[in-house]
Design an enzyme around this catalytic site. Structure first.
Site, PDB file in Angstrom:
ATOM      1  N   TYR A 138       0.818  -1.216   0.000  1.00 24.07           N
ATOM      2  CA  TYR A 138       0.000   0.000   0.000  1.00 24.07           C
ATOM      3  C   TYR A 138       0.849   1.262   0.000  1.00 24.07           C
ATOM      4  O   TYR A 138       0.432   2.289  -0.525  1.00 24.07           O
ATOM      5  CB  TYR A 138      -0.904   0.024   1.247  1.00 24.07           C
ATOM      6  CG  TYR A 138      -2.228  -0.650   1.075  1.00 24.07           C
ATOM      7  CD1 TYR A 138      -2.304  -1.962   0.622  1.00 24.07           C
ATOM      8  CD2 TYR A 138      -3.410   0.011   1.385  1.00 24.07           C
ATOM      9  CE1 TYR A 138      -3.524  -2.589   0.486  1.00 24.07           C
ATOM     10  CE2 TYR A 138      -4.633  -0.608   1.245  1.00 24.07           C
ATOM     11  CZ  TYR A 138      -4.689  -1.911   0.795  1.00 24.07           C
ATOM     12  OH  TYR A 138      -5.907  -2.526   0.661  1.00 24.07           O
ATOM     13  N   LYS A 188       2.753 -15.390   2.515  1.00 22.08           N
ATOM     14  CA  LYS A 188       2.946 -16.058   1.220  1.00 22.08           C
ATOM     15  C   LYS A 188       4.440 -16.320   1.081  1.00 22.08           C
ATOM     16  O   LYS A 188       5.075 -15.916   0.113  1.00 22.08           O
ATOM     17  CB  LYS A 188       2.380 -15.159   0.103  1.00 22.08           C
ATOM     18  CG  LYS A 188       2.374 -15.775  -1.283  1.00 22.08           C
ATOM     19  CD  LYS A 188       1.328 -16.848  -1.501  1.00 22.08           C
ATOM     20  CE  LYS A 188       1.467 -17.458  -2.877  1.00 22.08           C
ATOM     21  NZ  LYS A 188       0.631 -18.658  -3.067  1.00 22.08           N
ATOM     22  N   ASP A 220      -3.370 -18.142   0.300  1.00 20.44           N
ATOM     23  CA  ASP A 220      -4.366 -18.773  -0.579  1.00 20.44           C
ATOM     24  C   ASP A 220      -5.131 -19.858   0.185  1.00 20.44           C
ATOM     25  O   ASP A 220      -6.357 -19.951   0.109  1.00 20.44           O
ATOM     26  CB  ASP A 220      -3.722 -19.306  -1.879  1.00 20.44           C
ATOM     27  CG  ASP A 220      -2.435 -20.104  -1.652  1.00 20.44           C
ATOM     28  OD1 ASP A 220      -1.952 -20.152  -0.493  1.00 20.44           O
ATOM     29  OD2 ASP A 220      -1.917 -20.679  -2.627  1.00 20.44           O
ATOM     30  N   ASP A 244      -6.752  -6.832   4.062  1.00 16.90           N
ATOM     31  CA  ASP A 244      -7.859  -6.156   3.384  1.00 16.90           C
ATOM     32  C   ASP A 244      -8.784  -7.186   2.754  1.00 16.90           C
ATOM     33  O   ASP A 244     -10.002  -7.172   2.943  1.00 16.90           O
ATOM     34  CB  ASP A 244      -7.294  -5.212   2.317  1.00 16.90           C
ATOM     35  CG  ASP A 244      -8.385  -4.483   1.552  1.00 16.90           C
ATOM     36  OD1 ASP A 244      -9.348  -4.019   2.208  1.00 16.90           O
ATOM     37  OD2 ASP A 244      -8.288  -4.380   0.311  1.00 16.90           O
ATOM     38  N   ASP A 248     -12.748  -8.688   4.186  1.00 16.43           N
ATOM     39  CA  ASP A 248     -14.002  -8.643   3.419  1.00 16.43           C
ATOM     40  C   ASP A 248     -14.590 -10.043   3.295  1.00 16.43           C
ATOM     41  O   ASP A 248     -15.804 -10.239   3.392  1.00 16.43           O
ATOM     42  CB  ASP A 248     -13.769  -8.073   2.007  1.00 16.43           C
ATOM     43  CG  ASP A 248     -14.075  -6.577   1.897  1.00 16.43           C
ATOM     44  OD1 ASP A 248     -13.802  -5.849   2.873  1.00 16.43           O
ATOM     45  OD2 ASP A 248     -14.583  -6.144   0.836  1.00 16.43           O
TER      46      ASP A 248
HETATM   47  C1  IPM Z   1     -10.576  -0.763   3.675  1.00 15.10           C
HETATM   48  C2  IPM Z   1     -10.593  -0.189   2.277  1.00 15.10           C
HETATM   49  C3  IPM Z   1      -9.351   0.650   2.040  1.00 15.10           C
HETATM   50  C4  IPM Z   1      -8.163  -0.281   2.120  1.00 15.10           C
HETATM   51  C5  IPM Z   1      -9.302   1.451   0.735  1.00 15.10           C
HETATM   52  C6  IPM Z   1     -10.539   2.226   0.480  1.00 15.10           C
HETATM   53  C7  IPM Z   1      -8.103   2.352   0.711  1.00 15.10           C
HETATM   54  O1  IPM Z   1     -10.752  -1.188   1.334  1.00 15.10           O
HETATM   55  O2  IPM Z   1     -10.534   0.020   4.642  1.00 15.10           O
HETATM   56  O3  IPM Z   1     -10.644  -1.981   3.814  1.00 15.10           O
HETATM   57  O4  IPM Z   1      -7.830  -0.971   1.140  1.00 15.10           O
HETATM   58  O5  IPM Z   1      -7.546  -0.326   3.191  1.00 15.10           O
HETATM   59 MN    MN Z   2     -11.192  -3.132   2.192  1.00 11.73          MN
END
Ligand code: IPM
Ligand code: MN
Ligand code: NAD
Length: 353
Positions: A138, A188, A220, A244, A248
């Site tokens: 990042y 990884k 993975d 990240d 999700d």
């Molecule tokens: C999160 C988001 C952010 C990230 C983006 C919007 C920069 O996806 O907070 O998970 O990747 O950290």
């Molecule tokens: Mn995110």
């Protein structure tokens, strides 16, 4: 408690409005809460040309904690990169040194049917993803898109120093020590040198936490195991990008991304609190977004920055009662089930609070 509120873009203002009602209710009950509002993301670009303006930096630097909605939207996706809303989010994380991102994935039993997995696979799920937040690909340099040999190439740099790895490892081991003494580090290392160092340093730090059982998993496989048997995990620690993606993924175990709060902490537990989801442009302005991830982020703020466990539990219990009552926004409603809107969900939480 001085709280800087940055509502941001898309559904940000709608979900933050409900979280503010919760804070106002606590204030009415005698908690000393002071809110100050500022701009971040696309709305800041519109007003000032920058996604993280200096006035916002001053505001958050003088606050004890930050409550953030979400940033971004398709109208900003073609701006030069330094002006994109997402850069504002990265900038505030870096400026406040918020290297430790806690993303708890807890399944409220009432939502077992909202998960896309079988109820028995997710029942009782309670995992904590500890994501490093200010390093990795990042922020690594060099980065860019440039011409080489007559064609464009794009490149980023995955980089971690041992100091960065060790401080997030300590956070994760301490979290594990307070829970079930089980930590899984995700990397990884079979391909990437950067994550070989990650694994080596995590093993070194583990010597200071003999009571915690450390395991390692390649990312993975971890992505697969999270949907095969998520309850094998307790605390997961991983880098910025893997964290990240995996968080999700983990959110769907809990029913919806609209349920997952987060805390981003510095060394002194000063923190920024936000739902893990984005600005959801597809549903913005319709009063249908789920505000619970944001409301639960307020609970995390009370717990981690202000050490107000009782108030945190009060919010979490109110959320649970709303779910027990059968109230659902559309993202967590079963097919055919009647859904309520963002504000009505806020009403319900307040009534149980
Ligand atoms: C999160 C988001 C952010 C990230 C983006 C919007 C920069 O996806 O907070 O998970 O990747 O950290
Ligand atoms: Mn995110
Ligand atoms: P997203 O998280 O905004 O949305 C993904 C899906 O989940 C969408 O279908 C959305 O409607 C749904 N969703 C998200 N939050 C919800 C909620 N509270 N209630 C009900 N449904 C919800 O991810 P995306 O669509 O990939 O990104 C949209 C924008 O948000 C992009 O500009 C992205 O950069 C930005 N983003 C910001 C953050 C942040 O501010 N922390 C996080 C992720 C993405």
């Amino acid at each position: 408690m001085k709280i800087a509120v940055l509502a941001g873009d898309g559904i940000g203002p709608e979900i933050i409005a409900q979280a503010i009602r919760v804070l106002d209710a606590l204030k009415a009950d005698g908690m000393s809460i002071e809110l100050e509002h500022g701009l971040i993301g696309g709305c800041a670009v519109d007003a000032t040309g920058e996604p993280y303006p200096e006035v916002t930096h001053q505001l958050v630097s003088n606050a004890d904690a930050v409550l953030l909605g979400s940033v971004g939207g398709p109208q900003y996706d073609t701006l030069p990169r330094p002006q994109r809303p997402e850069r504002g989010l990265l900038a505030i994380r870096k400026a406040l040194n918020l290297f430790a991102n806690l993303r708890p994935a807890i399944l409220y039993p009432e939502l077992a049917n909202a998960s896309s997995l079988k109820p028995e696979v997710v029942a009782g799920l309670d995992i904590m993803i500890v994501r490093e937040l200010t390093g990795d690909i990042y922020f690594g340099e060099p980065r860019g898109i440039e011409q080489r040999d007559g064609q464009r190439v794009g490149f980023n740099t995955m980089i971690y120093s041992e100091a960065e790895i060790s401080r997030i490892a300590h956070v994760a081991f301490q979290a594990a020590a307070k829970r079930n003494q089980k930590l899984c580090s995700v990397d990884k290392m079979n391909v990437l040198e950067c994550t070989q160092l990650w694994r080596d340093v995590v093993i070194e730090v583990s010597k200071e936490y003999p009571q915690v059982t450390l395991s390692h998993m390649l990312v993975d496989n971890a992505a697969m195991q999270l949907v095969r048997d998520p309850k094998q995990f307790d605390v997961i620690v991983t880098g910025n990008m893997f964290g990240d993606i995996l968080s999700d993924e983990a959110s769907m175990l809990t029913g919806s991304i609209g349920m997952l709060p987060s805390a981003s902490l510095d060394q002194n537990n000063k923190g920024l609190y936000e739902p893990i989801h984005g600005s959801a442009p597809d549903i913005a302005g319709k009063d249908i977004a789920n505000p619970l991830a944001t409301i639960l982020s307020v609970a995390m703020m009370l717990r981690y920055t202000f050490d107000q466990e009782e108030a945190a539990l009060r919010i979490e219990t109110a959320v649970q009662k709303v779910l027990q009552q059968g109230l659902r926004t559309s993202d967590i409603a079963a097919p055919g089930e009647q859904a309520i809107g963002t504000q009505a969900m806020g009403d319900a939480v307040l009534s149980h609070l």
